[in-house]
Write an enzyme that holds these catalytic residues in place. Structure first.
Site, PDB file in Angstrom:
ATOM      1  N   ASN A 114     -68.695  20.761 -38.468  1.00 57.87           N
ATOM      2  CA  ASN A 114     -68.168  20.577 -37.112  1.00 57.87           C
ATOM      3  C   ASN A 114     -67.051  21.562 -36.737  1.00 57.87           C
ATOM      4  O   ASN A 114     -66.165  21.250 -35.945  1.00 57.87           O
ATOM      5  CB  ASN A 114     -67.778  19.114 -36.872  1.00 57.87           C
ATOM      6  CG  ASN A 114     -66.663  18.647 -37.761  1.00 57.87           C
ATOM      7  OD1 ASN A 114     -66.171  19.387 -38.606  1.00 57.87           O
ATOM      8  ND2 ASN A 114     -66.246  17.408 -37.571  1.00 57.87           N
ATOM      9  N   HIS A 117     -60.997  21.827 -38.104  1.00 56.54           N
ATOM     10  CA  HIS A 117     -60.132  20.694 -38.453  1.00 56.54           C
ATOM     11  C   HIS A 117     -58.850  20.822 -37.661  1.00 56.54           C
ATOM     12  O   HIS A 117     -58.366  21.938 -37.441  1.00 56.54           O
ATOM     13  CB  HIS A 117     -59.781  20.705 -39.950  1.00 56.54           C
ATOM     14  CG  HIS A 117     -58.596  19.828 -40.267  1.00 56.54           C
ATOM     15  ND1 HIS A 117     -58.720  18.480 -40.441  1.00 56.54           N
ATOM     16  CD2 HIS A 117     -57.267  20.110 -40.340  1.00 56.54           C
ATOM     17  CE1 HIS A 117     -57.500  17.963 -40.649  1.00 56.54           C
ATOM     18  NE2 HIS A 117     -56.607  18.931 -40.582  1.00 56.54           N
TER      19      HIS A 117
END
Ligand code: RTP
Ligand code: MG
Length: 141
Positions: A114, A117
């Site tokens: 994804n 962070h």
């Protein structure tokens, strides 16, 4: 709003896609300054230590394997309300739920890969910045 610092990591998927500059551009346009940065291929132990709060979660080993699968770009960002501002730029953890125009909506492939962070609180930001950068490697600009 107060001047804050937060820890950001451009994860292996986004480094491999060659979008480090595109993501830095979003930080800059939002008024976040890079005050420390380095590229690093995390060992499994380094990834485990960084995500230790998640060690009992079912996705922990997948997360650690992914985060140590290739080099990441690690930076401390400074700006007004930097912690929340960076989380807003990132979008939701699962890119399927991420708002249009966010980093995860535009660059992430899955909840595991994804793209980025970001620290989730000011307290964790200080811990996470210190995990990767000695105080002498964080600059005031
Ligand atoms: P991050 O810490 O990486 O910025 O992500 P986050 O705050 O948005 O999400 P967090 O709950 O802290 O989870 C850390 C990473 O673990 C993976 N994850 N997988 N399969 C799952 O249900 C699941 N939940 C979380 C994600 O890659 C997430 O970024
Ligand atoms: Mg998190």
């Amino acid at each position: 709003m107060a001047l804050e610092r937060t820890l950001s990591i451009i994860k292996p998927d986004a480094v491999a896609k060659n979008v480090v500059g595109e993501i830095y551009s979003r930080f800059e346009k939002a008024g976040l300054k890079v005050v420390a940065a380095k590229m690093k291929h995390l060992s499994k132990q380094e990834a485990e230590g960084f995500y230790a709060v998640h060690r009992e979660r079912p996705f922990f080993s997948a997360l650690v394997n992914f985060m140590s699968s290739g080099p990441v770009m690690i930076q401390a960002l400074e700006g007004e309300g930097a912690v929340l501002k960076n989380r807003d730029l990132m979008g939701a953890t699962n890119p399927k739920d991420a708002a249009p125009g966010t980093i995860r909506a535009d660059f992430a492939d899955s909840i595991d890969a994804n793209a980025v962070h970001g620290s989730d609180s000011l307290e964790n930001a200080a811990i996470e910045i210190a995990y990767f950068f000695p105080a002498t490697d964080v600059y005031t600009r």
